[in-house]
Design an enzyme around this catalytic site. Structure first.
Site, PDB file in Angstrom:
ATOM      1  CG  HIS A 265      -0.983   2.761   8.501  1.00 58.18           C
ATOM      2  ND1 HIS A 265      -1.432   1.876   9.449  1.00 58.18           N
ATOM      3  CD2 HIS A 265       0.249   2.329   8.149  1.00 58.18           C
ATOM      4  CE1 HIS A 265      -0.503   0.957   9.658  1.00 58.18           C
ATOM      5  NE2 HIS A 265       0.528   1.204   8.880  1.00 58.18           N
ATOM      6  CD  GLU A 266       2.100   3.902   5.227  1.00 54.78           C
ATOM      7  OE1 GLU A 266       3.180   3.779   5.822  1.00 54.78           O
ATOM      8  OE2 GLU A 266       1.323   2.943   5.013  1.00 54.78           O
TER       9      GLU A 266
ATOM     10  N   GLY B 273       0.809  -1.216   0.000  1.00 55.07           N
ATOM     11  CA  GLY B 273       0.000   0.000   0.000  1.00 55.07           C
ATOM     12  C   GLY B 273       0.840   1.262   0.000  1.00 55.07           C
TER      13      GLY B 273
HETATM   14  N1  B3K Z   1       5.684  -0.562   6.800  1.00 56.84           N
HETATM   15  C1  B3K Z   1       5.215  -0.764   5.469  1.00 56.84           C
HETATM   16  C2  B3K Z   1       5.181  -2.187   5.057  1.00 56.84           C
HETATM   17  C3  B3K Z   1       6.445  -2.703   4.504  1.00 56.84           C
HETATM   18  C4  B3K Z   1       6.261  -4.088   3.942  1.00 56.84           C
HETATM   19  C5  B3K Z   1       7.537  -4.723   3.587  1.00 56.84           C
HETATM   20  N2  B3K Z   1       7.361  -6.036   2.977  1.00 56.84           N
HETATM   21  C6  B3K Z   1       3.874  -0.144   5.246  1.00 56.84           C
HETATM   22  C7  B3K Z   1       3.058   0.044   6.451  1.00 56.84           C
HETATM   23  O1  B3K Z   1       2.718  -0.862   7.169  1.00 56.84           O
HETATM   24  O2  B3K Z   1       2.750   1.167   6.740  1.00 56.84           O
HETATM   25 ZN    ZN Z   2       2.324   0.306   8.851  1.00 56.46          ZN
END
Ligand code: B3K
Ligand code: ZN
Length: 871
Positions: A301-302, A265
């Site tokens: 979320h990010e 995502g």
């Molecule tokens: N932290 C990333 C996910 C990374 C996945 C790596 N295979 C996105 C998220 O959870 O916000």
């Molecule tokens: Zn995350």
């Protein structure tokens, strides 16, 4: 990611301190799609907490090593393998400078540095940085970074990296450079760079303490008009985190960049979030209400990771849920608050629980079951799961339920006070919650270490005014865990009166019961008659509740419960009973549903969920042996019953829920559209005389994607004579928009199976697989057709002839060569094969074995297939 013939298992118990620490990183990157040169200068220091005289073992993959310098002097006595670079006899502090080269244009795994549509992007979490340079690529090694990017200006006019822009220069020969500095120490997985032809919309805001912040959303020029919603969502997220948790944006600049080729995502790189276009771009013509909601929650979320993940990060990857479970919980709370009403919040809660049950419950019962803090893995990329994310969020939510909202906030404050700038563990999180509230969470921590969904059985008795609720808990055995300790389970409950719904005095309150033993009894005295129990309200614990309430009691809850979640839940139970016993719903149930549908006080979005039947994957979990066709047909029968027995009401619902005027994506309008489109679907199902005409008119006249897609889906699902014309029109109208073309593929891959057998979905999927617009290298496109069919169309996929399983296996094998992460996700499709009836099971087994016989399986696919076959 590494290809391996003998899988290596990593254990949480084997954590070792890094032998060296990296204090500063100075990267100089000359970007060239065919050969990018990286010069990485690091200030190194021996780690006092690790043993002395240890070698330095750096991770590195798929790079060409050019030179190694220690304190400026070239050395050659290193040991190089395809996965590491080892240096011996090093001083306690020194400068290490490594030059290496990689080939971004050949990188189809989309991990590390790669090219998408002519631009450069990176993805480093979990272990992609080691494909860019040699490094201690583990989250507990935190350094400050300065990054110099060099590239041809005409081809790559924009150069971005983490933190603040320090300098830009023209270099001659058409090259230019930009220097970026990130003041906050970070692990390598949060590094990012972007370079290419991109354009941004910008806003400047003041943060809570009055500092000026520059916000940018970067996209390709053609997409600039689709960025407003992402920017609004970012600002709303910044405000929400200030208000709810007192957390402020710490950088002067915060950037979001959209890319069309992306494995998941989005990614929370410090100050430079990189997003799948699917979760940035939205305008009324091209994005549905669901897309709008997803953009909002993924942006949030990010952004929330900036504190939960970046400022406080994970000590090792076993702690992934520390940042992911907590951040999902935060984005769920944010989205609930954006809904604007109490009933809106309940809708959000129901949607979150539906996802948990549809995907996480099966995972927790299958061969890949793992605790939210796993104890072992072969490939960390396989552990970005619904268990770590969604169950992890439930575990955080239970702590809020146990401590109250204020207590939870105190715990968060203490967590940041103690751990800002550190790489920590799930234990550190619960310790902060426990210490800030003086609450013993020792037993609660089994939620972190035990896998499997707990079952709570409820038995009631009523004698002479005394009502007793006997609660017993158990948890089925899961791979590697046969014996389970009792969980600490927060159960919200309330007694409902059969007549008018309310009981007197103290009995009328919602209460919290903390179930900690294998079995316990709640006793209530002084009641005139047996009440109806509403328990696990708002889904206070992620459990399977085994509670035999009869139809009359469930209908009391449907009508009288003031917990919207449990009202919905009672209806779900009625549906499940009918589907699994292959009967139809009683008249009393239909009457209650009619009342709900016509209730002017109820939120249309809630009504839409009331008439959404439990997912097939969730129904599979209710039976010992899965007969997918029997479940599919019986579920379809119930939907047809809902359609025909409420035909008149669906007609008025369709007419009364139009949303004329310009498009507004807010929750109220989205809810009206959702219910209206459900009504249209029901009218088609009931073969209402006007249905085809209305669907076709809606398709043609829609001013937004929700309505256009909703109408098209109805036409396609019910094989309307207009379906093909409209599908072609849709393709032509949106031929330049990749995300909409993805929808066009998905709609055909997930359409309802034609029961006459004349026109099977599988045949369409095979044709679409050869369509000129299909491109297996683009993850969104691959998922839009292949994953959609294999994982979101159980009625068509689970065909006893076994053809679709062979198709699945061939796609996994092809994707394995191109992109192991996308392949491994698809490989999860047959996880539950051992539960299926023999005819399916045999075909599934040969498909799994076909994959397992391949040479050069990626560690991603190998782990999934081997666990499916052997655990
Ligand atoms: N932290 C990333 C996910 C990374 C996945 C790596 N295979 C996105 C998220 O959870 O916000
Ligand atoms: Zn995350």
């Amino acid at each position: 990611m590494a290809r391996t013939d003998s899988p290596v298992t990593f254990l949480r118990s084997e954590y070792k301190e890094p032998a060296f620490l990296i204090q500063t990183v100075d990267l100089d990157i000359a970007l060239n799609p065919a050969r990018t040169i990286v010069v990485n200068r690091m200030q190194m220091k021996r780690n006092d907490r690790a043993g002395q005289n240890q070698s330095l073992i750096l991770h590195g993959e798929e790079q060409e090593l050019v030179s190694v310098r220690v304190n400026g002097v070239i050395i050659t006595d290193y040991v190089l393998t395809p996965e590491s670079l080892t240096l011996k006899n090093l001083p306690d502090t020194f400068e290490l400078s490594i030059t290496s080269a990689c080939v971004p244009e050949k990188n189809t795994s989309l991990m590390g540095l790669y090219v998408s549509n002519g631009n450069f992007f990176t993805q480093c979490e979990a272990e992609g940085f080691r494909k860019i340079t040699y490094f201690l690529d583990r989250p507990d090694v935190m350094a400050t970074y300065q990054v110099t990017l060099r590239a041809l200006k005409a081809q790559f006019p924009v150069l971005l990296s983490n933190g603040n822009l320090i300098k830009e220069e023209e270099l001659g020969n058409g090259w230019h450079s930009a220097v970026w500095q990130d003041p906050f120490p970070k692990p390598s997985y949060l590094f990012a760079l972007v370079a290419g032809k991109l354009h941004a919309i910008e806003r400047t805001i003041k943060s809570a303490s009055g500092k000026s912040k520059l916000l940018q959303v970067w996209v390709e020029a053609k997409d600039l008009s689709k960025t407003e919603h992402a920017m609004d969502s970012l600002i709303a997220s910044i405000r929400w985190d200030e208000q709810r948790f007192g957390l402020e944006l710490d950088l002067d600049r915060f950037m979001i960049v959209a890319v069309g080729d992306f494995n998941m995502g989005a990614m929370e790189n410090k100050g430079l979030n990189i997003f799948n276009t699917k979760f940035v771009l939205a305008n009324p013509e091209t994005a549905t209400d669901v897309d709008y909601g997803n953009v909002e929650s993924v942006v949030a979320h990010e952004y929330f990771h900036n504190w939960t993940g970046n400022r406080v990060t994970c000590k090792d990857w076993f702690q992934l849920s520390l940042k992911e479970g907590l951040t999902v919980f935060r984005d769920q709370e944010f989205s609930a608050d954006q809904m604007g009403s109490e009933s809106g919040k309940a809708v959000k809660r129901i949607e979150d629980v539906r996802l948990l049950r549809q995907v996480q419950f099966p995972e927790d019962a299958g061969p890949m079951a793992h605790p939210i803090r796993p104890d072992s893995y072969q490939e960390i990329n396989n552990f970005y799961t619904v268990t770590v994310y969604e169950k992890g969020a439930e575990v955080v939510r239970m702590q809020q339920t146990l401590l109250g909202k204020e207590g939870f906030r105190k715990g968060m404050d203490l967590y940041f006070k103690r751990h800002d700038g550190q790489a920590v563990t799930c234990d550190d999180f619960t310790a902060a919650m426990a210490d800030a509230n003086n609450k013993d969470l020792t037993q609660f921590k089994y939620w972190y270490s035990q896998s499997g969904t707990p079952r709570v059985t409820v038995k009631e008795s009523f004698n002479d005014g005394t009502y007793q609720i006997k609660l017993s808990q158990s948890c089925p055995s899961t791979p590697g865990q046969t014996k389970k300790e009792p969980f600490h389970i927060p159960l919200l409950y309330k007694l409902i009166h059969k007549g008018d719904g309310t009981l007197d005095g103290g009995h009328a309150q919602e209460k919290l019961f903390e179930l900690t033993k294998a079995s316990e009894v709640i006793t209530v005295t002084g009641l005139a008659d047996k009440p109806v129990l509403s328990i696990n309200r708002n889904f206070s614990a992620p459990i399977i509740l085994e509670f035999d309430q009869d139809e009359a009691e469930l209908l009391t809850l449907v009508k009288k419960d003031d917990d919207a979640f449990n009202r919905w839940e009672a209806i779900q139970k009625l549906y499940i009973d009918s589907i699994l016993s292959n009967t139809t719903l009683d008249t009393a149930v239909i009457d209650a549903l009619r009342e709900l549908l016509l209730d002017p006080l109820l939120d249309p979005a809630f009504k839409d969920l009331v008439f959404t039947l439990p997912a097939e994957s969730y129904l599979y979990e209710q039976v010992a042996i899965i007969d997918p066709q029997a479940i599919h047909l019986s579920r379809r029968k119930i939907r047809e019953q809902l359609a025909t027995s409420l035909l008149a009401e669906w007609t008025t619902t369709y007419q009364n829920h139009q949303t004329p005027g310009s498009y507004n994506p807010d929750a109220a309008n989205a809810g009206r559209r959702a219910l209206k489109n459900l009504a249209l679907h029901m009218l088609m199902s009931a073969q209402a005389p006007n249905a085809h005409k209305w669907a076709q008119e809606q398709y043609q006249s829609a001013n937004n994607m929700t309505d256009r897609y909703g109408a098209l889906a109805t036409l396609v699902n019910f094989a309307s004579p207009q379906a093909e014309i409209c599908l072609n029109d849709f393709h032509q109208r949106f031929s330049d928009d990749a995300l909409v073309i993805d929808k066009w593929f998905t709609l055909q891959a997930t359409r309802q199976e034609d029961l006459t057998g004349q026109h099977p979905v599988m045949a369409d999927v095979l044709t679409l697989r050869n369509h000129p617009d299909f491109n297996i290298k683009n993850p969104n496109r691959a998922r839009s057709l292949i994953h959609a069919f294999c994982m979101s169309n159980p009625g068509a996929f689970h065909n006893p002839n076994g053809e679709s399983y062979q198709f699945w296996a061939k796609q996994v094998i092809e994707l394995n060569q191109i992109n192991p992460q996308v392949a491994a996700r698809l490989a999860r499709g047959l996880d539950r094969w051992k539960q299926f009836a023999p005819v399916y099971q045999n075909h599934m087994k040969s498909a799994l074995e076909l994959i397992s016989r391949q040479d050069h399986l990626s560690s991603d696919v190998a782990e999934v297939i081997q666990k499916a076959l052997h655990s």
